[in-house]
Design a protein around this motif. Structure first.
Motif, PDB file in Angstrom:
ATOM      1  N   SER A  88     -11.984  -7.919 -16.244  1.00 51.62           N
ATOM      2  CA  SER A  88     -11.365  -7.836 -14.929  1.00 51.62           C
ATOM      3  C   SER A  88     -10.672  -9.026 -14.505  1.00 51.62           C
ATOM      4  O   SER A  88      -9.855  -9.206 -13.447  1.00 51.62           O
ATOM      5  CB  SER A  88     -12.543  -7.524 -14.003  1.00 51.62           C
ATOM      6  OG  SER A  88     -13.376  -8.495 -13.808  1.00 51.62           O
ATOM      7  N   PRO A  91      -6.090 -10.215 -15.820  1.00 48.63           N
ATOM      8  CA  PRO A  91      -4.689  -9.959 -14.998  1.00 48.63           C
ATOM      9  C   PRO A  91      -4.435 -11.543 -14.522  1.00 48.63           C
ATOM     10  O   PRO A  91      -3.449 -11.847 -14.411  1.00 48.63           O
ATOM     11  CB  PRO A  91      -4.899  -9.086 -13.952  1.00 48.63           C
ATOM     12  CG  PRO A  91      -5.908  -8.147 -14.792  1.00 48.63           C
ATOM     13  CD  PRO A  91      -7.005  -9.204 -15.303  1.00 48.63           C
ATOM     14  N   ARG A  92      -5.586 -12.569 -14.224  1.00 48.26           N
ATOM     15  CA  ARG A  92      -5.196 -13.563 -13.496  1.00 48.26           C
ATOM     16  C   ARG A  92      -4.835 -14.818 -14.420  1.00 48.26           C
ATOM     17  O   ARG A  92      -4.223 -15.764 -14.181  1.00 48.26           O
ATOM     18  CB  ARG A  92      -6.523 -14.240 -13.084  1.00 48.26           C
ATOM     19  CG  ARG A  92      -7.352 -13.323 -12.247  1.00 48.26           C
ATOM     20  CD  ARG A  92      -8.693 -13.835 -11.667  1.00 48.26           C
ATOM     21  NE  ARG A  92      -9.414 -12.936 -10.778  1.00 48.26           N
ATOM     22  CZ  ARG A  92     -10.395 -13.171  -9.998  1.00 48.26           C
ATOM     23  NH1 ARG A  92     -10.895 -14.272 -10.069  1.00 48.26           N
ATOM     24  NH2 ARG A  92     -10.887 -12.244  -9.440  1.00 48.26           N
ATOM     25  N   ARG A  96       2.496 -10.940 -18.939  1.00 42.65           N
ATOM     26  CA  ARG A  96       3.696  -9.897 -18.465  1.00 42.65           C
ATOM     27  C   ARG A  96       3.435  -8.560 -19.289  1.00 42.65           C
ATOM     28  O   ARG A  96       3.881  -7.539 -18.621  1.00 42.65           O
ATOM     29  CB  ARG A  96       5.221 -10.520 -18.885  1.00 42.65           C
ATOM     30  CG  ARG A  96       5.289 -11.798 -18.158  1.00 42.65           C
ATOM     31  CD  ARG A  96       6.715 -12.202 -18.575  1.00 42.65           C
ATOM     32  NE  ARG A  96       6.787 -12.411 -20.127  1.00 42.65           N
ATOM     33  CZ  ARG A  96       6.252 -13.586 -20.646  1.00 42.65           C
ATOM     34  NH1 ARG A  96       5.861 -14.453 -19.926  1.00 42.65           N
ATOM     35  NH2 ARG A  96       6.398 -13.666 -22.040  1.00 42.65           N
ATOM     36  N   LYS A  97       2.880  -8.535 -20.415  1.00 44.04           N
ATOM     37  CA  LYS A  97       2.926  -7.298 -21.002  1.00 44.04           C
ATOM     38  C   LYS A  97       1.657  -7.367 -21.989  1.00 44.04           C
ATOM     39  O   LYS A  97       1.436  -8.370 -22.857  1.00 44.04           O
ATOM     40  CB  LYS A  97       4.017  -7.016 -21.928  1.00 44.04           C
ATOM     41  CG  LYS A  97       3.938  -5.655 -22.575  1.00 44.04           C
ATOM     42  CD  LYS A  97       5.383  -5.131 -23.345  1.00 44.04           C
ATOM     43  CE  LYS A  97       5.501  -3.817 -24.081  1.00 44.04           C
ATOM     44  NZ  LYS A  97       6.507  -3.577 -24.757  1.00 44.04           N
ATOM     45  N   ALA A  98       0.586  -6.329 -22.043  1.00 41.10           N
ATOM     46  CA  ALA A  98      -0.466  -6.579 -22.890  1.00 41.10           C
ATOM     47  C   ALA A  98      -0.552  -5.487 -24.041  1.00 41.10           C
ATOM     48  O   ALA A  98       0.284  -4.417 -23.909  1.00 41.10           O
ATOM     49  CB  ALA A  98      -1.761  -6.213 -21.879  1.00 41.10           C
ATOM     50  N   LEU A 112      -6.376  -4.057 -16.819  1.00 42.44           N
ATOM     51  CA  LEU A 112      -4.943  -4.436 -16.852  1.00 42.44           C
ATOM     52  C   LEU A 112      -4.087  -3.682 -16.173  1.00 42.44           C
ATOM     53  O   LEU A 112      -3.241  -3.882 -15.102  1.00 42.44           O
ATOM     54  CB  LEU A 112      -4.734  -4.697 -18.285  1.00 42.44           C
ATOM     55  CG  LEU A 112      -5.299  -6.001 -18.840  1.00 42.44           C
ATOM     56  CD1 LEU A 112      -4.987  -5.836 -20.613  1.00 42.44           C
ATOM     57  CD2 LEU A 112      -4.705  -6.997 -18.477  1.00 42.44           C
ATOM     58  N   ARG A 113      -4.191  -2.166 -16.275  1.00 43.10           N
ATOM     59  CA  ARG A 113      -3.305  -1.066 -15.578  1.00 43.10           C
ATOM     60  C   ARG A 113      -3.748  -1.429 -14.059  1.00 43.10           C
ATOM     61  O   ARG A 113      -2.687  -1.319 -13.343  1.00 43.10           O
ATOM     62  CB  ARG A 113      -3.613   0.256 -16.219  1.00 43.10           C
ATOM     63  CG  ARG A 113      -3.056   0.495 -17.548  1.00 43.10           C
ATOM     64  CD  ARG A 113      -3.263   1.923 -17.809  1.00 43.10           C
ATOM     65  NE  ARG A 113      -2.765   2.121 -19.394  1.00 43.10           N
ATOM     66  CZ  ARG A 113      -1.606   2.314 -19.804  1.00 43.10           C
ATOM     67  NH1 ARG A 113      -0.397   2.196 -18.855  1.00 43.10           N
ATOM     68  NH2 ARG A 113      -1.177   2.470 -20.951  1.00 43.10           N
ATOM     69  N   ALA A 115      -4.234  -3.771 -12.285  1.00 46.80           N
ATOM     70  CA  ALA A 115      -3.492  -4.961 -11.865  1.00 46.80           C
ATOM     71  C   ALA A 115      -2.098  -5.024 -11.889  1.00 46.80           C
ATOM     72  O   ALA A 115      -1.186  -5.633 -11.600  1.00 46.80           O
ATOM     73  CB  ALA A 115      -4.028  -6.143 -12.567  1.00 46.80           C
ATOM     74  N   VAL A 117      -0.432  -4.549 -14.811  1.00 41.24           N
ATOM     75  CA  VAL A 117       0.069  -5.278 -16.229  1.00 41.24           C
ATOM     76  C   VAL A 117       0.420  -4.050 -16.981  1.00 41.24           C
ATOM     77  O   VAL A 117      -0.009  -3.073 -17.323  1.00 41.24           O
ATOM     78  CB  VAL A 117      -0.995  -6.132 -16.668  1.00 41.24           C
ATOM     79  CG1 VAL A 117      -0.310  -6.728 -18.061  1.00 41.24           C
ATOM     80  CG2 VAL A 117      -1.317  -7.020 -15.833  1.00 41.24           C
TER      81      VAL A 117
END
Length: 344
Positions: A88, A91-92, A96-98, A112-113, A115, A117
């Motif tokens: 969790s 995202p901090r 840009r892309k995971a 991630l989604r 947030a 991302v």
């Protein structure tokens, strides 16, 4: 509710949903029915401190214990309210892309989604080797489990390190690494500027209800993970448990347990194969991935017999004919085998 792989709900479907009161639990990967007596006593002794807020000194003591356990420094350790909290926080990092390998634990993708991302699913087919998946060069965050849930695959360290790229952060989920004899293929002891290693203590020590874990990595990345994090993110019992489970005696006990799990796993594989069930191998984690002609029918049949197993159609890349079962002692495995034989 739609919990098929790919739906938002499927990403938050975990084994605890399958288990329930009165069921013989093969769905949840927590080992044992509760923490060992020595750990219960230590936590009980700490109850008198609940009237005070968790202290900086206690946090440092726990981080120091974790650091010594892995040959790190305390500033390379961040305590977590369960390994899942680490996802969790990802995202901090401002990525840009995971890219996430699947089939695997779905909580990182959900976090991630949620947030915003963008996420690329790197789907692996049996035998689920990392070399068979193509990670986009544009991914500046890559997440991989080792050993991987639910496939029980243990990836070689060199295969994981090949995922590193300039400007990319590599996250390795080692929630079950302490259940592997010798913790082979672990990156926990490597101090690398672009690698984060997440550890959970809830599985081996049966602390799922207390939520205990930590992340190892360079101080700069750990500082970014904490931006905006709540004050006192862990309670004092969580901090105490992390320190307790990082002592030399606890680590030795975990390795004894890993060896025992290995013998149970081999016995379980043999019994399953003897009745015609396909088991993915090699398997290195405290759970097994099974393949059946009609997995959904088997899952319902077992539930009617009072046995809970983990459905796998919520994992990207798997379908309803796959089931995950936790490794259990031979006497419990016997109950599972007898019930499966009724329908096979």
């Amino acid at each position: 509710m739609d919990i098929r792989a790919g739906s938002r709900e499927s990403l938050r479907h975990h084994g605890d949903v399958e288990a329930g009161p009165g069921l013989l639990d093969f769905a949840v990967n927590v080992q044992g029915d509760g923490p060992p007596e020595w750990l219960r006593r230590r936590l009980a002794d700490a109850l008198g401190n609940l009237g005070t807020y968790p202290t900086v000194a206690a946090d440092l003591a726990a981080r120091t214990a974790v650091a010594e356990r892995h040959g790190r420094t305390p500033d390379e350790v961040l305590l977590l309210a369960g390994g899942a909290e680490g996802f969790s926080l990802l995202p901090r990092l401002g990525v840009r892309k995971a890219a996430l390998f699947h089939p695997s634990f779905t909580e990182p993708e959900w976090a991630l989604r949620e947030a915003g991302v963008p996420v690329t699913q790197v789907l692996l087919e049996d035998p689920y080797r990392l070399e068979d998946g193509a990670v986009p060069d544009s991914a500046d965050l890559v997440v991989v489990g080792n050993p991987t849930n639910p496939t029980s695959v243990l990836h070689p360290v060199e295969d994981i390190l090949r995922l590193r790229r300039p400007g990319r952060i590599l996250v390795v989920d080692e929630a079950f690494a302490d259940a592997v004899p010798g913790e082979v293929e672990s990156l926990a002891g490597l101090s690398l500027p672009d690698v984060l290693v997440l550890r959970s203590l809830t599985k081996t020590w049966a602390l799922a209800g207390l939520r205990c874990g930590y992340v190892l990595g360079p101080p700069g990345l750990l500082e970014r993970l904490q931006v905006g994090r709540a004050h006192w993110p862990l309670g004092s019992l969580q901090v105490e448990a992390i320190a307790a489970c990082s002592t030399a005696d606890a680590v030795a006990a975990a390795q004894d347990n890993a060896a025992l799990l290995g013998s149970w796993r081999e016995d379980m594989i043999r019994r399953l194969r003897d009745i015609g069930v396909a088991v993915h191998q090699p398997a290195s984690a405290p759970f097994l991935l099974l393949r059946l002609p009609d997995g959904e029918l088997m899952r319902k049949h077992l539930r009617e017999r009072g046995i809970a197993v983990r459905r796998c159609d919520t994992f990207p890349g798997l379908d309803g004919n796959s089931l995950r079962v936790a490794v259990r002692p031979p006497e419990r495995t016997e109950v599972l085998i007898d019930a499966m034989k009724e329908i096979l």
